[in-house]
Design a protein around this motif. Structure first.
Motif, PDB file in Angstrom:
ATOM      1  N   ASN A  13       0.831  -1.212   0.000  1.00 38.41           N
ATOM      2  CA  ASN A  13       0.000   0.000   0.000  1.00 38.41           C
ATOM      3  C   ASN A  13       0.861   1.256   0.000  1.00 38.41           C
ATOM      4  O   ASN A  13       0.549   2.234  -0.681  1.00 38.41           O
ATOM      5  CB  ASN A  13      -0.931   0.001   1.216  1.00 38.41           C
ATOM      6  CG  ASN A  13      -2.196  -0.801   0.979  1.00 38.41           C
ATOM      7  OD1 ASN A  13      -2.988  -0.474   0.102  1.00 38.41           O
ATOM      8  ND2 ASN A  13      -2.381  -1.859   1.737  1.00 38.41           N
ATOM      9  N   PHE A 270      -4.401   4.563  -0.304  1.00 35.94           N
ATOM     10  CA  PHE A 270      -3.284   3.630  -0.115  1.00 35.94           C
ATOM     11  C   PHE A 270      -2.435   4.026   1.095  1.00 35.94           C
ATOM     12  O   PHE A 270      -2.009   3.178   1.880  1.00 35.94           O
ATOM     13  CB  PHE A 270      -2.412   3.581  -1.374  1.00 35.94           C
ATOM     14  CG  PHE A 270      -3.056   2.882  -2.539  1.00 35.94           C
ATOM     15  CD1 PHE A 270      -3.616   1.625  -2.383  1.00 35.94           C
ATOM     16  CD2 PHE A 270      -3.097   3.477  -3.792  1.00 35.94           C
ATOM     17  CE1 PHE A 270      -4.207   0.962  -3.459  1.00 35.94           C
ATOM     18  CE2 PHE A 270      -3.682   2.828  -4.875  1.00 35.94           C
ATOM     19  CZ  PHE A 270      -4.245   1.569  -4.706  1.00 35.94           C
ATOM     20  N   ARG A 273      -4.146   3.221   4.416  1.00 36.43           N
ATOM     21  CA  ARG A 273      -4.058   1.793   4.708  1.00 36.43           C
ATOM     22  C   ARG A 273      -2.667   1.436   5.235  1.00 36.43           C
ATOM     23  O   ARG A 273      -2.534   0.678   6.202  1.00 36.43           O
ATOM     24  CB  ARG A 273      -4.360   0.983   3.447  1.00 36.43           C
ATOM     25  CG  ARG A 273      -5.831   0.997   3.029  1.00 36.43           C
ATOM     26  CD  ARG A 273      -6.032   0.221   1.751  1.00 36.43           C
ATOM     27  NE  ARG A 273      -7.431   0.186   1.344  1.00 36.43           N
ATOM     28  CZ  ARG A 273      -7.858  -0.349   0.213  1.00 36.43           C
ATOM     29  NH1 ARG A 273      -6.982  -0.893  -0.629  1.00 36.43           N
ATOM     30  NH2 ARG A 273      -9.136  -0.342  -0.102  1.00 36.43           N
TER      31      ARG A 273
END
Length: 337
Positions: A13, A270, A273
């Motif tokens: 991520n 992203f 996360r």
């Protein structure tokens, strides 16, 4: 293997976030006739509209999860990590080039690690020293490459190069504070998903952009601030809103929406996360992805192969992430007697 899944997922991520964020360094080159503030406001207006559209179907379930203090946090995050950061970075790219700007922002892993060593799951600075040293060497090699290019030599003689470097340093400070604060806010509000937190940030940033639109309207015409400040607040030297034709506006709109989608919606998702899955001292290290992809996109834009120094820099930066991840990995379980 199961215990390594969050670490691997967080690293992937973080890498994906760097791939999305690398586009922000190229955007000012794609629309050179528009100032940094104009590009920033357009990007975050697009971010706000996209966030509102994506949140609309779930608004009634997401809204009750955000306390009043959370909205205050989102306001600060939107200002420091989005609007202020991108105005400063876009200005730095215009004033001293992609190379010099990416060198300064390349030290994000170091600053985030310094700020996050006391957070849960983070490692003490002495254990991070090898990976941070590798990152510093990699950034230094990029600096040598940037200093040796003809464009850098020409920019070095310009009086506005110092202002550009100051903008880059201010951007580094702004985003470092954002990275640490954002991770801490998400830990305080675990019921809000990483994607939804990014969309809420976009919603607030879009509202802030609307408030700042009058500033752009006042600063754009006439270049009254001179060429350096005009680069930041207005349009490019010698250009004004009236000189932009339909094609330029179309490209500007496409770039703004594209960077809003890639650099903000997807990049933010992203990164959030990664921030939730990794300790700050490791998620901060993943910020080198932004530098690596900015270098890659710059090579594509200028239609050239990376130089030997740049290849070496990539190797050192990659090694810094690998060694940092190895430091954070859980030790293998002891074998049964």
């Amino acid at each position: 293997m199961k215990s390594d899944a969050p670490l691997l997922s967080g690293l992937l991520n973080g890498l994906a976030a760097g791939a999305c964020w690398g586009t922000i360094f190229l955007a000012p080159e794609l629309v050179p006739d528009f100032g940094a503030l104009a590009l920033s406001l357009a990007r975050y207006l697009a971010y706000g509209l996209l966030s509102a559209a994506l949140l609309a179907p779930r608004w009634r379930t997401v809204l009750p999860r955000v306390p009043a203090s959370g909205w205050c946090g989102l306001f600060g995050l939107g200002l420091a990590g989005n609007l202020a950061y991108y105005v400063l970075i876009a200005s730095a790219v215009r004033l001293c080039g992609i190379g010099a700007t990416s060198i300064v922002t390349g030290f994000l892993p170091v600053t985030v690690a310094l700020l996050g060593t006391r957070d849960a799951g983070s490692l003490p600075l002495r254990r991070l020293a090898p990976s941070l040293l590798l990152a510093a060497i990699g950034i230094g090699l990029i600096g040598l490459q940037a200093a040796g290019t003809p464009a850098a030599s020409a920019a070095g003689a310009a009086p506005h190069r110092v202002l550009g470097l100051l903008c880059a340093l201010a951007g580094l400070t702004s985003w470092s504070l954002f990275a640490v604060s954002n991770a801490r806010w998400m830990r305080r509000l675990p019921t809000i998903g990483a994607g939804d937190w990014g969309l809420l940030t976009g919603l607030v940033t879009g509202a802030q952009s609307l408030v700042l639109l009058p500033v752009l309207a006042l600063a754009g015409p006439g270049m009254a601030f001179g060429s350096a400040f005009g680069t930041v607040f207005g349009t490019a030297p010698g250009a004004g809103p009236a000189t932009h034709d339909a094609r330029q506006w179309l490209v500007f709109g496409a770039v703004s929406v594209g960077v809003g989608l890639l650099g903000s919606v997807l990049g933010g998702m992203f990164w959030n996360r990664a921030s939730r899955q990794l300790p700050l001292t490791l998620s901060g290290q993943m910020a080198v992805g932004e530098t690596l992809f900015a270098l890659f996109y710059g090579c594509l834009w200028h239609q050239r192969w990376p130089t030997a120094l740049e290849i070496a820099a990539v190797g050192f930066l990659a090694a810094s992430v690998v060694t940092c991840a190895a430091r954070h990995a859980r030790p293998p379980a002891p074998r049964a007697a």
